[in-house]
Structure formats: structure tokens, C-alpha cells
Design an enzyme around this catalytic site. Structure first.
Site, PDB file in Angstrom:
ATOM      1  N   ARG A 231       0.841  -1.194   0.000  1.00 14.81           N
ATOM      2  CA  ARG A 231       0.000   0.000   0.000  1.00 14.81           C
ATOM      3  C   ARG A 231       0.874   1.241   0.000  1.00 14.81           C
ATOM      4  NH1 ARG A 231      -3.444  -2.292  -1.652  1.00 14.81           N
ATOM      5  NH2 ARG A 231      -5.601  -2.547  -0.995  1.00 14.81           N
ATOM      6  N   GLU A 260      -3.862   7.646  -4.996  1.00 20.34           N
ATOM      7  CA  GLU A 260      -4.139   6.940  -6.255  1.00 20.34           C
ATOM      8  C   GLU A 260      -5.473   7.406  -6.802  1.00 20.34           C
ATOM      9  OE1 GLU A 260      -3.815   2.696  -6.002  1.00 20.34           O
ATOM     10  OE2 GLU A 260      -1.789   2.766  -5.213  1.00 20.34           O
ATOM     11  N   HIS A 278      -0.360   0.433  -9.675  1.00 24.63           N
ATOM     12  CA  HIS A 278      -1.117  -0.513  -8.833  1.00 24.63           C
ATOM     13  C   HIS A 278      -1.609  -1.720  -9.653  1.00 24.63           C
ATOM     14  CE1 HIS A 278      -3.746  -0.829  -4.967  1.00 24.63           C
ATOM     15  NE2 HIS A 278      -3.423  -2.035  -5.415  1.00 24.63           N
TER      16      HIS A 278
HETATM   17  C1  MLT Z   1      -5.826  -5.704  -2.923  1.00 25.53           C
HETATM   18  O1  MLT Z   1      -5.789  -5.183  -1.817  1.00 25.53           O
HETATM   19  O2  MLT Z   1      -6.508  -6.699  -3.118  1.00 25.53           O
HETATM   20  C2  MLT Z   1      -5.007  -5.168  -4.054  1.00 25.53           C
HETATM   21  O3  MLT Z   1      -4.400  -3.986  -3.759  1.00 25.53           O
HETATM   22  C3  MLT Z   1      -5.675  -5.165  -5.374  1.00 25.53           C
HETATM   23  C4  MLT Z   1      -6.853  -4.311  -5.611  1.00 25.53           C
HETATM   24  O4  MLT Z   1      -7.369  -3.677  -4.746  1.00 25.53           O
HETATM   25  O5  MLT Z   1      -7.339  -4.255  -6.704  1.00 25.53           O
END
Ligand code: MLT
Length: 313
Positions: A231, A260, A278
């Protein structure tokens, strides 16, 4: 029949399963926070990924909500306490993208070690730069894994195949359990003293925000490359950019950002930094698994059955 508000892109087979169960699948991607507060009125379920923030206001506006389904792992964008208070279940898909996240970590470790994106970019722009993009091997290098949960352990297995030395930090894990994953558990200070690569696999919490900051980087080896697929904000981006620019550490591979989406960062100007928008969970397989798991959770909740991955049942 219930209305399921889908606020982000979810794999089509999962959407079809919910339609086949007789529900209205209301896809509204790209809503502003204000629009989400309106759209959630009358919906029984809300499905999101990481780009949507589910605030207390959203929960309280969704008076008919039974469940918020997070098609992914991290729940830092959901006010779980507010949901619990309102009697709304929150469920995620904790197994869906762990392999994709671990593979993205290895991709960034290799990309930063060998400067592959930079070399690709130079060559496709007409520059043959062999000596500029010489790199380092992974064999014999020390990889520090911060966070020895599911993803951290998958990274350990894969890095071991490259003959890397594995050290790790996780206050919730015993020496024995770390050793089973082939990882020597050490302190953060020891990580700073020993690591050539550092990868983060922890949730973002007040404890982990700015975990990697100027004070940590000042103690690190000059060979250190920092990888963040967890993160944004766990690594302080300004401190990281400064440490790389001054030669304090060697580089970084960054997939996640404090804000983001973003198209600006002091890290973008640095030649030893590899970045991505990401993409850790952005594989066909992870999206199918996340969609499927979240459809299971929604269908169970709407028919009054136990919700396997509820975090606040
Ligand atoms: C997650 O926490 O699952 C990942 O960062 C992926 C996302 O959120 O798309």
C-alpha cells in the site's frame, strides 16, 4: 431480487452468476464520492475494489445494505467500524490475488535489479545503452520481507528459488513459523543493516504508515532497493526519492502510491526507480478469483447464509 451496486470493474463471469441468481447487477463505475452516496440508496450489496472509499456516510446512506464486498484483499478503503455499527457485513477475497501480488513483487525485484524497463525504453527510443543499464544478480543477495502473511511467504518461496538469503520482520510471527518459510526473523534495524532488497507485505495501518522513512533509510545499505506492492504510504515517497537521489540507497520498485491515481511523483524522475500503476492484482487469474469469491459472499449474504470471508460477522 436485490440490487447489487458494482462500483468498480469486476470479472464478467462473477457478474453473470449474480444475474443468474435473479439479482439486478447495477454497474456504475467511476462515481464521485457524492455520486456513490446517492447510488448506494436502495442497494442491498455494494461491490468495490481499491479505488472506491466506503466511508461512514456511504454506509449510512445505504440503509438497505446487507454487505459490502471488497473484490481483493486490502480493507483500508472501507470503514469497517461504521459498517459493523450499522449492522452491515464487510467481506473481502483474501486468497484471490496473493499469487499475483507475489509474482508482481518478483517482477519488480528483477526489473530493478536489471533495469529492464529503462533499457527497453532507451532501445525503443533508438538508444543502444549496454553499459548504462548494467545490473546486479539476485543470487546471494539478502532479501528482507516485512510482513510474513500469505503474500510474504509466497515471495519467500519464489525468492529462495533465486538463491537469495531471506530475513524478515513481523511482530505477529514466531521465529519457528518464520523459519518454516525459510526466513530468519530479525529487527527492523537489522534489516536496515543487512538488506539488499526490501519488500513490504503488510496492511496499511497507523503502525505501518511511514514505516520506511528517512530515519530507516539513513541506516540502510547503499545497495538497498525498496519494493512496495502493498500500500502507498507505508513507504514515505518523498523520503525514498531523496535517499535514492542522494545515493543513500540504490533504487526502488513501486506499484502502490500514497494518492491513487497519481501521475506525479518525485520518484518518476529517478533512473533507478521502476514504477507501475497498482498492478499487483491485475491478472486475469486474480480478477476471476476475486470476482468469484465476492459473488459467493454476496449470494450467501443475500440468502441469509454464513458469509465465509466476512471480517465483522
Ligand atoms: C488488494 O488489496 O486486493 C489489491 O491492492 C488489489 C486491488 O485492490 O485491486
Amino acid at each position: 431480487m436485490a440490487r447489487i451496486l458494482v462500483a468498480e470493474k469486476i470479472a464478467e463471469p462473477a457478474l453473470q452468476r449474480m444475474r443468474d441468481a435473479g439479482h439486478e447487477v447495477d454497474i456504475q463505475v467511476g462515481l464521485s464520492p457524492e455520486e456513490l452516496i446517492e447510488a448506494v440508496v436502495g442497494a442491498q450489496a455494494l461491490i468495490i475494489r481499491s479505488a472506491t472509499t466506503v466511508t461512514a456516510q456511504v454506509i449510512n446512506s445505504g440503509k438497505d445494505l446487507v454487505l459490502v464486498g471488497r473484490a481483493g484483499v486490502g480493507l483500508d478503503n472501507v470503514d469497517v467500524a461504521a459498517a459493523t455499527e450499522a449492522g452491515v457485513l464487510v467481506a473481502n477475497a483474501p486468497l484471490s490475488n496473493v499469487v499475483s501480488a507475489a509474482e508482481q513483487t518478483l517482477a519488480l525485484i528483477l526489473a530493478t535489479a536489471r533495469n529492464l524497463p529503462q533499457a527497453h525504453s532507451a532501445l525503443t527510443q533508438g538508444r543502444w545503452e549496454r553499459s548504462a543499464w548494467s545490473g546486479v544478480e539476485l543470487q546471494g543477495k539478502t532479501l528482507a520481507i516485512v510482513g510474513l502473511g500469505r503474500i510474504g511467504r509466497l515471495v519467500a518461496t519464489r525468492a529462495a528459488a533465486f538463491d537469495m538469503r531471506l530475513i524478515g520482520y513481523d511482530p505477529y510471527v514466531t521465529q519457528e513459523s518464520a523459519a518454516e518459510a525459510g526466513v530468519e526473523l530479525v529487527s527492523l534495524d537489522e534489516i536496515a543493516a543487512r538488506a539488499d532488497f526490501l519488500t513490504l507485505h503488510v496492511a496499511k495501518t497507523p503502525d505501518t504508515t511511514n514505516l520506511i522513512d528517512a530515519a530507516f533509510l539513513a541506516k540502510a545499505k547503499a545497495t538497498l532497493r525498496v519494493i512496495n506492492v502493498a500500500r502507498g504510504g507505508i513507504v514515505n515517497e518523498a523520503d525514498l526519492a531523496e535517499a535514492i537521489a542522494s545515493g543513500q540507497i540504490a533504487g526502488a520498485g513501486i506499484d502502490v502510491w500514497e494518492t491513487e491515481p497519481t501521475t506525479e511523483s518525485p520518484l518518476f524522475a529517478l533512473p533507478s526507480v521502476v514504477v507501475a500503476p497498482h498492478l499487483g492484482a491485475s491478472t486475469a487469474e486474480a480478477q476471476d478469483k476475486a470476482g468469484d469469491a465476492i459473488a459467493d459472499q454476496v449470494l450467501a449474504a443475500l440468502s441469509g447464509k454464513p458469509v465465509e470471508f466476512a471480517v465483522n460477522a
